[in-house]
Each structure stands twice: as C-alpha cells, then as structure tokens.
Design an enzyme around this catalytic site. Structure first.
Site, short mmCIF file in Angstrom:
data_model
loop_
_atom_site.label_atom_id
_atom_site.label_comp_id
_atom_site.label_asym_id
_atom_site.label_seq_id
_atom_site.Cartn_x
_atom_site.Cartn_y
_atom_site.Cartn_z
N ASP A 75 11.47 -6.73 0.34
CA ASP A 75 10.15 -6.14 0.04
C ASP A 75 9.52 -6.87 -1.14
OD1 ASP A 75 8.01 -4.51 0.33
OD2 ASP A 75 9.02 -2.65 -0.19
N HIS A 95 4.22 -2.68 10.56
CA HIS A 95 3.81 -2.21 9.23
C HIS A 95 2.96 -3.25 8.47
CE1 HIS A 95 4.02 -0.04 5.47
NE2 HIS A 95 4.69 -1.01 4.88
C1 HEM Z 1 4.73 -4.63 3.08
C2 HEM Z 1 8.39 -1.47 3.49
C3 HEM Z 1 5.39 2.14 2.18
C4 HEM Z 1 1.69 -0.95 2.24
C5 HEM Z 1 5.99 -4.09 3.30
C6 HEM Z 1 7.17 -4.83 3.65
C7 HEM Z 1 8.19 -3.94 3.78
C8 HEM Z 1 7.65 -2.63 3.48
C9 HEM Z 1 9.64 -4.24 4.14
C10 HEM Z 1 7.26 -6.34 3.88
C11 HEM Z 1 7.45 -7.10 2.60
C12 HEM Z 1 6.19 -7.61 1.96
O1 HEM Z 1 5.29 -8.12 2.67
O2 HEM Z 1 6.09 -7.50 0.74
C13 HEM Z 1 7.88 -0.22 3.14
C14 HEM Z 1 8.68 0.98 3.06
C15 HEM Z 1 7.84 1.99 2.68
C16 HEM Z 1 6.51 1.42 2.54
C17 HEM Z 1 10.16 1.07 3.38
C18 HEM Z 1 8.13 3.43 2.40
C19 HEM Z 1 9.33 3.91 2.13
C20 HEM Z 1 4.12 1.62 2.15
C21 HEM Z 1 2.94 2.39 1.88
C22 HEM Z 1 1.88 1.52 1.92
C23 HEM Z 1 2.42 0.20 2.18
C24 HEM Z 1 2.89 3.90 1.61
C25 HEM Z 1 0.42 1.81 1.75
C26 HEM Z 1 -0.22 2.81 2.31
C27 HEM Z 1 2.21 -2.21 2.39
C28 HEM Z 1 1.42 -3.43 2.28
C29 HEM Z 1 2.30 -4.49 2.54
C30 HEM Z 1 3.61 -3.91 2.80
C31 HEM Z 1 -0.06 -3.55 1.94
C32 HEM Z 1 1.98 -5.98 2.52
C33 HEM Z 1 1.40 -6.44 3.84
C34 HEM Z 1 0.99 -7.90 3.76
O3 HEM Z 1 0.22 -8.24 2.87
O4 HEM Z 1 1.46 -8.66 4.59
N1 HEM Z 1 6.31 -2.75 3.20
N2 HEM Z 1 6.58 0.08 2.83
N3 HEM Z 1 3.78 0.31 2.33
N4 HEM Z 1 3.51 -2.54 2.69
FE1 HEM Z 1 5.03 -1.22 2.83
#
Ligand code: HEM
Length: 494
Positions: A209, A353
């Site tokens: 992440d 996601h």
């Molecule tokens: C990216 C997990 C909650 C927004 C990611 C990534 C993972 C991840 C594995 C990919 C790594 C990265 O691109 O940095 C999770 C988990 C969550 C969670 C396990 C909850 C337990 C959230 C929430 C939001 C969010 C609540 C917003 C509403 C984002 C965004 C990205 C991202 C904006 C980057 C996408 C990109 O720019 O490519 N998340 N996330 N995440 N997550 Fe989450």
C-alpha cells in the site's frame, strides 16, 4: 484513442513558494513512522486548553522538520549505523465540534453550510451519505468512542513503541490529563503499527500500500512518471487549486491558509474471510486462455479486486502474472492509464479498488462522444497505518476473524466533499461508475470499501460480464473529519 500524457520530468513551481515551516508534516511529506498513535480528545476547559496548546506548538513536526529527519535517516543508513534513528513527530487537528467549543468561526471551512460534511461531522455523514451500516437508533454501528463528541486528534509517530509512549505521556502531562489542571479528556488512543518483516508496507489483506499518492506542484520536484501532478491547493486550503466542486476558488479565512482536511476512518478488515473468498472463487483461465492452478487463480482474483498484485505491480501493466521487478521500480509501477482499456475490463476491472478511486484515463480521456471529467480535485493524500495483530494459525484454519485488525485510514485534501466523501459515495458505492454505455454489465461496487449490494463484474477476464457477489470485507467502526491548521493558524487564532 486519446491518451493522457505523462507528466513533465520536473513540475512548475506555484506562484508563491510553499512555506514548509508553516505546514504540518503529515500533510505533504508524511510523518516518518514505524508506529503511530491516534489520540482522540474532547476539550474540557477552553482557557486552559489555549494555554496548553501554546506549549504544544513547539512539539509539532512541520514539513521542513520531516525533511530534516529524512536527511538524518539517510545519513544514518549511509554510515551503516545499526538500529533506527530515534525520532517522533506530533501533529494536531480539530473537528467542527472542536472549533465550536473553542468559539472559533470556522464557517469558511464549510462552504456548503449545514450540508457540509465537515460541519455535520462524520457520524451524520456515515448514515446519510457514506452508506455505513446503521443501528436501530439511526446512528452508525460504530465503536461507542466514535459516537462521543470528538474535538480533536493528536497524531504521535515514531520509530518505536518506547519513543511514542514516552511522547504520549509528555503530551498527557502537558494537557494535565488525569489531574485537576486537565484541559482535555482522552476519548480513545489507538495504536497503529507497520506490519512486521516482509509484510512491512503491506496492508492486512497482504497488498503493498501507499504506492500512488498525488505529486504536488512546488513540492515534489521530480515526480516519478504517473498521473499528472496536482496544484498544491488540491491538498492545502487557501492555495491555488483549492476549489469548489464547480471549479471556482474557495474563500477561506486568512487563518485557514496552509491547512488541510483530514478524513479519518476506523476500518476493520475481515482477513480470513477475504482469503476464504479468494480460495473459493479462483479464476479458471487467464485472459490469454491459459489454465490456472487454483492457487494462481485465487491470486489473480485478489489482484483483479484490488487492481494491483500483492507485490504492488499494477495489473494494467502485468495483467495475468505478477511482476515483482515492475513492482519494485518506482519509475514504472505507477505509470499506467488504463490505455486501450476504455470500455474494456480485460486487463483491469472497472470496479477494481485502484481504478474506482483513481480512474485516470477513464474520465480524463474517455471515448469520443463522452465529455472528459477532470479528476484533479478528486485526488487525496493517503496516510494511515495498520492496526491489530497478525493472523493466528487458528484464524487461518477456521477462516473466521477472531481478533480485530485493519487500517487506521487517514487522508488529506482541501475539501471533504471533493475528496474522501466523493470517492466513497459517488465512486466506491456507485455500481454504475464509471459510466460506459457500451459495457452491458454495471461495473459494480468497489470490492474493498464499497457499501451497498456488494457485487462486481470484470473479475473473470474471459467473461467480463459475469457478476460475482461478495460479502463485506471491510467494516467501518468509526471516524471523524478534522482540519489540520498551519502553525501560524495554531499560534495566532486557536
Ligand atoms: C490504493 C487498500 C481504503 C482510496 C490502494 C491500494 C491498496 C489499498 C492495496 C494500492 C496501493 C496504492 O496504489 O497505493 C486499501 C484498504 C483499505 C482502503 C485495505 C481499507 C481497509 C481506502 C479508502 C479510500 C481509498 C477508504 C478512499 C475512499 C485509495 C486511493 C488509492 C488506493 C485513492 C490510490 C489509487 C491510485 O492512485 O492508483 N488502497 N484501501 N482506500 N486507495 Fe485504498
């Protein structure tokens, strides 16, 4: 097919250089941390609180302070000194209820008035807009601490439990907690920890992440290739790019310049249940028709739900097989735009996601006939840290969660309605987003954070229309919206 061009090698400076001594460190650079305590408090004595806050200000780590810490870490590593450099970082932010308690007019932080999520607070927003499960009394089904009136949040980061606990004790003493001089009541302090060993940097489902955060013009001088850098005002209030949803600039009170809104969510992850789901629904063949072993099929399913492999490699570039070399290369691992994937989920499902929360080319350069939608104002700066223990053997075999664990999710932005709230409500919870008419099936919900009837299409690359229903793997148990003021704001107004 039109494409979004990669950002220039170096980004232009903003009209006024950013004052790195005035901005709290977590916003632009992230506090260096192995462990971090989220200390939620209520103000019990306003006059004493002001006096105590004045004493806290020198403890606050600014962006300039974090950069100095990084130099010290680099020096330590270069000279092959053993262990970690002892260091801590403290930041503070306030909820709307906190500003009301302090008698501060924060109306310029809530341009939508009574509807503004910063003003209503997340407890109300959770059940009206975010889709969190409700109890019979209409309140969100949250940990009871988050149903109390939370006035502020102190973040304490550090390299070890010892340093952070020591700092927390100092702060408690400073605010007179547990004495007659107390100006605050501790509501709850939650500790987060970077996961151990090879899982360091990975969230509890096992995916790397913190890879993709927006590069900020005027701060990130030579960002790695990837999405176009954003104006500082997407993150910082009162800066160029701090706009309303219609693109017109927000008008902030002078004391609110160089602050940022912090959306906090207390998110529990059902890890054994997630693993069981992957095991029970392996993808039979990859997009080239190659038969997959059950294990490889489960890995591909997980990667297609997230949009990246556990290693961090994006499936848009490594669609059917993990590529750890790509994952380890910051010059390539964020340089993708779902090109050639508009109207197609062959390589990456629409609802994955990372595609839901940052659709990149899907909106900025959609197929002809559909107007582009700028997404700059939707970018958020994610911080946050894991909490809770590693899986036990028993949880692994039973497939059932027995110990609470998850993510202390925190993100910064110059507007909650443009940033976190929009991403959760209008994208993650919206089964019709992104809206491509030639796709016969709806994309479905974000399989990690989406709230509602949970199902998504595009998981099987050879049967993109097939819809798979899934249980809830992430359960929100609390949260609040805060505003992290500048150092000047803290000194002069609060
Ligand atoms: C990216 C997990 C909650 C927004 C990611 C990534 C993972 C991840 C594995 C990919 C790594 C990265 O691109 O940095 C999770 C988990 C969550 C969670 C396990 C909850 C337990 C959230 C929430 C939001 C969010 C609540 C917003 C509403 C984002 C965004 C990205 C991202 C904006 C980057 C996408 C990109 O720019 O490519 N998340 N996330 N995440 N997550 Fe989450």
């Amino acid at each position: 097919m039109s494409t979004t061009s990669a950002p220039p090698a170096s980004t232009p400076a903003p009209a006024t250089p950013l004052d790195l001594d005035n901005i709290q460190g977590d916003l632009l650079s992230g506090l260096p941390k192995k462990t971090q305590t989220y200390f939620f408090f209520a103000i019990t004595n306003v006059a004493k609180f002001r006096h105590h806050l004045h004493k806290l200000v020198p403890y606050i780590k600014t962006v300039a302070g974090v950069l100095k810490d990084r130099d010290a870490i680099d020096h330590h590593k270069k000279n092959k000194h053993p262990g970690l450099v002892p260091m801590t970082g403290v930041n503070i932010s306030f909820s709307h209820k906190g500003f009301v308690k302090l008698g501060i007019d924060d109306s310029s932080l809530a341009p939508l008035g009574d509807e503004d999520p910063f003003k209503t607070g997340q407890q109300v927003d959770a059940v009206t807009n975010l889709g969190d499960p409700k109890k019979s009394d209409g309140k969100p089904d949250w940990d009871s601490h988050f149903l109390e009136d939370i006035h502020g949040l102190i973040l304490i980061s550090g390299e070890s439990h010892l340093s952070v606990e020591k700092k927390e004790l100092e702060i408690e003493l400073l605010f007179g907690v547990h004495t007659l001089e107390a100006s605050i009541k501790k509501i709850i302090a939650i500790r987060g920890d970077v996961r151990p060993g090879a899982e360091s940097g990975h969230e509890h489902f096992g995916f790397l992440d913190g890879i993709s955060n927006p590069a900020i013009i005027g701060f990130d001088k030579n960002p790695d290739p990837g999405p176009v850098p954003v104006q500082p005002g997407v993150l910082l209030t009162g800066q160029n790019g701090d706009n309303k949803a219609d693109g017109t600039p927000n008008t902030r009170a002078p004391w609110a310049t160089d602050g940022s809104f912090l959306a906090f969510r207390y998110l529990f992850q059902q890890v054994p249940e997630f693993d069981e789901f992957l095991k029970k629904n392996p993808i039979a063949k990859d997009g080239n028709g190659n038969v997959l072993t059950p294990e490889a099929g489960s890995d591909l399913l997980g990667a297609r739900m997230v949009g990246r492999w556990k290693s961090g490699a994006p499936i848009d570039l490594a669609p059917f097989k993990d590529d750890p070399v790509l994952a380890a290369d910051p010059k390539r691992n964020n340089d993708f735009f779902f090109q050639g994937e508009i109207n197609s989920q062959l390589r990456c499902p629409f609802a994955a996601h990372v595609r839901k929360t940052n659709p990149r080319n899907d909106l900025e350069a959609p197929p002809s006939g559909i107007a582009p939608i700028p997404i700059e104002s939707r970018r958020i700066m994610r911080r946050g840290i894991q909490f809770g223990p590693e899986l036990t053997k028993h949880e692994n075999t039973s497939g059932k969660t027995e110990h609470g664990r998850g993510l202390l999710f925190a993100c910064y932005q110059s507007s909650i309605p443009n940033g976190f709230q929009f991403l959760q409500q209008s994208w993650a919870n919206n089964d019709k987003f992104p809206p491509f008419e030639t796709q016969p099936e709806d994309p479905g919900l974000d399989p990690l954070i989406g709230q509602g009837v949970r199902a998504m299409s595009g998981l099987d690359p050879l049967a993109e229309q097939k819809v798979l229903a899934m249980p809830q793997f992430i359960i929100p148990k609390g949260g609040e919206y805060f505003f992290a003021p500048s150092i000047k704001g803290l000194k002069d107004t609060i």
